[in-house]
Motif scaffolding. Structure first.
Motif, PDB file in Angstrom:
ATOM      1  N   GLN A  77     -31.382 -52.035 -32.575  1.00 56.51           N
ATOM      2  CA  GLN A  77     -29.961 -52.359 -32.865  1.00 56.51           C
ATOM      3  C   GLN A  77     -29.570 -53.392 -33.659  1.00 56.51           C
ATOM      4  OE1 GLN A  77     -27.581 -50.912 -29.563  1.00 56.51           O
ATOM      5  NE2 GLN A  77     -29.322 -49.911 -28.721  1.00 56.51           N
ATOM      6  N   GLY A  78     -30.399 -54.538 -33.311  1.00 58.91           N
ATOM      7  CA  GLY A  78     -30.057 -56.009 -33.932  1.00 58.91           C
ATOM      8  C   GLY A  78     -30.317 -57.087 -33.150  1.00 58.91           C
ATOM      9  N   LYS A  79     -29.826 -58.249 -33.324  1.00 57.89           N
ATOM     10  CA  LYS A  79     -30.389 -59.331 -32.438  1.00 57.89           C
ATOM     11  C   LYS A  79     -30.013 -59.318 -31.116  1.00 57.89           C
ATOM     12  CE  LYS A  79     -29.669 -64.377 -32.420  1.00 57.89           C
ATOM     13  NZ  LYS A  79     -28.995 -65.039 -31.247  1.00 57.89           N
ATOM     14  N   VAL A  80     -30.851 -59.666 -30.287  1.00 57.71           N
ATOM     15  CA  VAL A  80     -30.973 -59.905 -28.838  1.00 57.71           C
ATOM     16  C   VAL A  80     -30.855 -61.296 -28.295  1.00 57.71           C
ATOM     17  CG1 VAL A  80     -31.644 -59.107 -26.459  1.00 57.71           C
ATOM     18  CG2 VAL A  80     -31.603 -57.397 -28.427  1.00 57.71           C
ATOM     19  N   ASP A  81     -29.925 -61.665 -27.400  1.00 59.23           N
ATOM     20  CA  ASP A  81     -30.047 -63.133 -27.029  1.00 59.23           C
ATOM     21  C   ASP A  81     -30.685 -63.456 -25.730  1.00 59.23           C
ATOM     22  OD1 ASP A  81     -28.120 -64.355 -29.362  1.00 59.23           O
ATOM     23  OD2 ASP A  81     -27.001 -62.907 -28.408  1.00 59.23           O
TER      24      ASP A  81
END
Length: 110
Positions: free
Chosen positions: A45-49
């Motif tokens: 889904q995108g960047k994970v911090d």
């Protein structure tokens, strides 16, 4: 400002709305899961911090998840809860780690 994306992993499903309300940290986007497939889905889904794991997940699975995260990202941090505090210690663990990480910004200069 983008919200910080945090994946919460537990042995059973985590009620994200309840955790979000109890943490009172509105600048977070929480994604719940129970294993490696949920981690892969979150990263798709995108960047994970940050990824925070409960102790109820067996050790071999936890280690596989850590390996997967570090293969998918050079900036995501991983935090694993102790076993001794039990399930009731999960929310205090989340709160402490996430408050401590609020100002954290990964840097290639380290």
């Amino acid at each position: 400002m983008d919200k910080t994306v945090v994946v919460l992993l537990g042995r059973t499903g985590i009620v994200i709305d309840t955790v979000q309300r109890q943490l009172a940290l509105p600048d977070l986007r929480l994604i719940g899961g129970t294993g490696i497939d949920d981690v892969r889905s979150a990263f798709a889904q995108g960047k994970v911090d940050h990824v925070l794991m409960g102790a109820g997940i067996d050790l071999d699975t936890r280690l596989q998840i850590v390996r997967e995260i570090f293969e998918l990202s050079e900036t995501t941090t991983v935090h694993m809860k102790d076993r001794v505090s039990g399930p009731g210690g999960f929310l205090p663990f989340l709160r402490a780690v996430l408050r401590g990480l609020r100002d954290y910004e990964p840097s290639s200069s380290d």
